[in-house]
Motif scaffolding. Sequence first.
Motif, PDB file in Angstrom:
ATOM      1  N   GLU A  39       1.346  -1.286   0.039  1.00  0.00           N
ATOM      2  CA  GLU A  39      -0.100   0.292  -0.082  1.00  0.00           C
ATOM      3  C   GLU A  39       1.126   1.028  -0.308  1.00  0.00           C
ATOM      4  O   GLU A  39       0.838   2.238  -0.562  1.00  0.00           O
ATOM      5  N   ARG A  55      -6.770   2.060   7.860  1.00  0.00           N
ATOM      6  CA  ARG A  55      -6.997   1.149   7.220  1.00  0.00           C
ATOM      7  C   ARG A  55      -7.719  -0.239   7.928  1.00  0.00           C
ATOM      8  O   ARG A  55      -7.952  -0.956   8.033  1.00  0.00           O
ATOM      9  N   ALA A  56      -7.359   0.802   9.196  1.00  0.00           N
ATOM     10  CA  ALA A  56      -7.635  -1.156  10.353  1.00  0.00           C
ATOM     11  C   ALA A  56      -9.355  -1.685   9.917  1.00  0.00           C
ATOM     12  O   ALA A  56      -9.557  -0.381   9.844  1.00  0.00           O
ATOM     13  N   PRO A  57      -9.007  -2.751  10.267  1.00  0.00           N
ATOM     14  CA  PRO A  57      -8.415  -3.747  11.382  1.00  0.00           C
ATOM     15  C   PRO A  57      -7.821  -4.533   9.413  1.00  0.00           C
ATOM     16  O   PRO A  57      -7.178  -5.216   9.615  1.00  0.00           O
ATOM     17  N   ASP A  58      -8.252  -4.194   8.524  1.00  0.00           N
ATOM     18  CA  ASP A  58      -7.439  -4.872   6.840  1.00  0.00           C
ATOM     19  C   ASP A  58      -6.188  -4.418   7.466  1.00  0.00           C
ATOM     20  O   ASP A  58      -5.425  -3.181   7.621  1.00  0.00           O
ATOM     21  N   PRO A  59      -5.115  -5.068   7.150  1.00  0.00           N
ATOM     22  CA  PRO A  59      -3.676  -5.353   7.543  1.00  0.00           C
ATOM     23  C   PRO A  59      -2.759  -4.082   6.092  1.00  0.00           C
ATOM     24  O   PRO A  59      -3.389  -3.702   4.901  1.00  0.00           O
ATOM     25  N   THR A  60      -2.040  -3.420   6.989  1.00  0.00           N
ATOM     26  CA  THR A  60      -1.501  -2.588   5.955  1.00  0.00           C
ATOM     27  C   THR A  60      -0.477  -2.860   5.249  1.00  0.00           C
ATOM     28  O   THR A  60       0.903  -3.037   6.417  1.00  0.00           O
ATOM     29  N   ARG A  61       0.679  -3.376   4.055  1.00  0.00           N
ATOM     30  CA  ARG A  61       1.768  -3.506   3.484  1.00  0.00           C
ATOM     31  C   ARG A  61       2.803  -2.226   3.019  1.00  0.00           C
ATOM     32  O   ARG A  61       2.293  -1.014   2.677  1.00  0.00           O
ATOM     33  N   HIS A  92      -1.967  -5.251  12.844  1.00  0.00           N
ATOM     34  CA  HIS A  92      -2.174  -4.823  11.010  1.00  0.00           C
ATOM     35  C   HIS A  92      -1.095  -3.930  10.445  1.00  0.00           C
ATOM     36  O   HIS A  92      -1.125  -4.549   8.683  1.00  0.00           O
ATOM     37  N   ARG A 121       2.122  -4.666   7.877  1.00  0.00           N
ATOM     38  CA  ARG A 121       3.456  -5.221   7.260  1.00  0.00           C
ATOM     39  C   ARG A 121       4.084  -4.927   6.252  1.00  0.00           C
ATOM     40  O   ARG A 121       4.667  -3.545   6.298  1.00  0.00           O
ATOM     41  N   LYS A 159       6.154 -11.376   9.759  1.00  0.00           N
ATOM     42  CA  LYS A 159       5.008 -10.276   9.275  1.00  0.00           C
ATOM     43  C   LYS A 159       5.630  -9.165   8.235  1.00  0.00           C
ATOM     44  O   LYS A 159       5.454  -8.237   8.073  1.00  0.00           O
TER      45      LYS A 159
END
Length: 342
Positions: free
Chosen positions: A82, A130-136, A167, A169, A190
């Motif tokens: 992201e 963006r939580a609870p989606d993970p953020t890369r 969350h 990565r 992670k």
Amino acid sequence: MVKPFVPQLVYVEPRALEYPLGKKLLKKFEDMDIEIRETTSHNQIRNLPGENHFQKYRMAKSTLVVGVRKTLKFDTSKPSAEYAIPFATGCMGHCHYCYLQTTMGSKPYIRTYVNVEEIFDAAEEYMRERAPDPTRFEASCTSDIVGVDHLTHTLKRAIEYFGESEHGRLRFVTKFAHVDHLLDAKHNGKTRFRFSINDDYIIKYFEPGTSRLNERIDAAAKIAEAGYPLGFIVAPIYLHEGWKEGYKEMFEKLEAELPSYARKDLTFEMIQHRFTKPAKRVIEQNYPMTKLELDESKRKWKWGKYGIGKYVYTTEEQEDIKDTLGGYINHYFPEAKIEYFT
Ligand code: SF4
């Protein structure tokens, strides 16, 4: 064997000394007896030693600036993450096709940022949104971060920081094998540690100053043993005489060296060689003797970002690349995932 990077010249921005890492690096480089200069801002660095562009360019790539990251707004980083997280810019390697030649223009020196906590705070904000989606977060958009990390250990801190985050990565890619200090980092799975690989011919002729294929594979095996999720970026895929055989040997070596448990969660990304007209001009200036094929008439033109067209392989060649390299991956690493070809 490429030795770990040691700068020939170090610049320190005074503000960097307000941070513990800035002080630590100053002391470290003093102890190493490296010439240190002060600069109010990296933009003021103009009088690098060297008599002509060729010499100055090489000197700049051996120069490290210890500075403070002012912009804490992160760029996006599709397709692999992201956001781009900025711990460093620039690289000591001399890959003829390196995109940094155009993006960094007249400032090819390496910068490391010491306000690491502030960068983490900014990352925290992005994760919260963006939580609870993970953020890369991709840590190698503007540098080869591993290449300088044995000096700064910033990446190691980041690996542990994201290891603890719920969350976040982290991912990055490297052409360097100097990973020993990262083996005991508490990554908690992670961080995806990726190595950029290519066949021996391509590394030999186009990637001076970086670790050789065998070294990168040895380092990847160590990283796998340390339990990191592992990945490989085959990039840039470059068609030279005997490329099919060259890439086959590369995958054979990889298959022979990689421990079996590393293959379950393994990713491959494939990026074909491309160039733009401005990039071609810079490459010819920085690496005038290069054997790199940059003939527009042999390529297909494709719309690029910011309206600058890029030259990629023809549709048939792209199909051939996908079939051949995709075929090798499926054959040698049937459990691996091919993330994309671009
Ligand atoms: S290692 Fe990567 S960042 Fe460094 S010069 Fe080569 S392509 Fe550029």
